[in-house]
Design an enzyme around this catalytic site. Structure first.
Site, PDB file in Angstrom:
ATOM      1  CG  ASP A 113      -7.287 -24.561   3.725  1.00  0.00           C
ATOM      2  OD1 ASP A 113      -8.189 -24.075   3.022  1.00  0.00           O
ATOM      3  OD2 ASP A 113      -7.040 -24.170   4.881  1.00  0.00           O
ATOM      4  CE  LYS A 133      -3.965  -2.212   2.188  1.00  0.00           C
ATOM      5  NZ  LYS A 133      -4.928  -2.205   3.323  1.00  0.00           N
ATOM      6  CG  HIS A 167     -11.797 -20.099   6.900  1.00  0.00           C
ATOM      7  ND1 HIS A 167     -10.467 -19.875   6.602  1.00  0.00           N
ATOM      8  CD2 HIS A 167     -12.189 -19.048   7.655  1.00  0.00           C
ATOM      9  CE1 HIS A 167     -10.082 -18.742   7.164  1.00  0.00           C
ATOM     10  NE2 HIS A 167     -11.110 -18.221   7.815  1.00  0.00           N
TER      11      HIS A 167
END
Length: 381
Positions: free
Chosen positions: A164, A70, A134
């Site tokens: 995952d 950023k 998730h």
């Protein structure tokens, strides 16, 4: 020793990993285990997992630099790395990398041969693409979670291994390596790999969908051959509270299992009659409760009955077979899974401990010739 001196089959491949949690870091670890030079771009303040970086084994074999994407110079610094890389891995929600100035358009403009690997739960498009989720939520909508658990009870939670890592990380790695092969072929180019946990979790169940279509699988958990519904494919408690896992599917293995367990001929014959499976399960359970786990392990370990003790995470490294194959290894005082799979000519290895955020800036600046990388304490304010 720097990460560039690895000996795995991916030696010489450079990977930029934009820091995240879960399947992205694991995929990058797998590439690093296989010899790739992985530079993890950590952000100030950490990735939010809350684990001491010294113990985050998914960051082993990597080097880390700190970049604030950023900040005004943040995207340019990442693009300097991208220019020298073969692969980039990011796990942001769709659109985030683009807003930060390091999306596929900017990266491929700087390096047309780049493989841009994107790891998400829902994928890059679709009604849920921008929603949080998730492992468990991704598995839920794919039907995969419904497979796991006892009949009449709720679905069991398979840690985060099935979604995952199996449906996510491994599919990302397969995609990245396939795309890298294409990029390096004559006339090949870089491209974007969209790896979604939902896609991978569905793909993992391909065989079961085929069985379902053929009428060989019931769409109810705990009632099928491979989901615990079968009394000779499941787990049983022993007299000391331990468990044994039974996988005696084939007839010859089942015959040996039944003989060693001590089932009478009539009871053992219930294998062939699903209407008697509850009777068989009760008999098997009663037999296993007559001895402790160690006794049953000793009885079955040199046989083809397909029976094994259910070990805990701390017990597993001491199993004689795993110890003989060095399936676990010790590095920096941490016992951890060794790299897999194995290669006869270019073995992977654990070369470095988990990367500390920003600790390798000088090395990376030198080895990748990216002078815009600096340790955080020397970055201009």
């Amino acid at each position: 020793m720097t990460a560039t001196t690895g000996t795995g089959p991916l030696r010489g491949v450079r990977v930029v990993e934009l820091a995240g949690i879960g399947p992205g870091p694991y995929a990058a670890m797998l590439l690093a285990d296989l010899g790739a030079d992985v530079v993890r771009v950590d952000r100030p303040g950490g990735a939010g997992l809350g684990i001491d970086p010294a113990y985050d084994l998914t960051n082993r074999n990597k080097r880390s630099v700190l970049v604030d994407l950023k900040a005004d110079d943040g995207p340019a610094t990442v693009l300097d790395l991208v220019e020298r890389a073969d692969v980039l891995i990011e796990g942001y929600r769709p659109g985030v990398a683009e807003r930060l100035g390091v999306g596929p358009r900017e990266c491929l403009a700087r390096n047309p041969g780049l493989v841009y690997g994107r790891m998400t739960g829902w994928g890059q498009e679709g009604p849920l693409a921008h929603r949080a989720g998730h492992d468990i939520t991704y598995l839920a909508v794919t039907g995969t979670l419904s497979l796991i658990g006892a009949p009449g009870g709720p679905p069991a939670v398979p840690a985060n291994l099935l979604g995952d890592y199996a449906g996510g990380s491994l599919y990302l790695v397969v995609g990245v390596l396939a795309a890298l092969h294409h990029a390096r072929a004559e006339g090949g180019t870089g491209q974007v790999v969209d790896a979604a946990i939902t896609d991978g979790a569905v793909h993992l169940a391909t065989m079961i969908h085929g069985m379902l279509a053929a009428g060989a699988w019931q769409d109810r958990r705990g009632t099928n051959l491979l989901d615990g519904g079968c009394p000779f494919y499941g787990t049983y408690e022993t007299s000391d509270g331990g468990h044994m896992a039974v996988g005696a599917l084939e007839q010859r293995f089942y015959d040996e299992f039944a003989r060693l367990l001590g089932l009478d001929e009539h009871t053992a014959a219930a294998r062939h009659d699903p209407a008697r499976w509850d009777e068989l399960r009760t008999a098997v359970a009663a037999r296993f409760r007559t001895r402790d786990r160690a006794e049953w392990t000793a009885l079955f370990e040199d046989t083809d009955a397909c029976v094994a003790p259910v070990l805990s995470l701390r017990e597993a490294p001491g199993h004689p077979h795993l110890a003989a194959r060095s399936t676990f290894t010790a590095h920096g005082g941490l016992t951890q899974p060794a790299p897999a799979p194995r290669f006869s000519a270019t073995p992977g290895s654990v070369r470095r401990p988990p990367a500390r955020p920003g600790a390798d800036a000088d090395e990376v600046a030198r080895d990748w010739d990216v002078p815009s990388i600096h340790p955080a304490d020397r970055r201009p304010s």
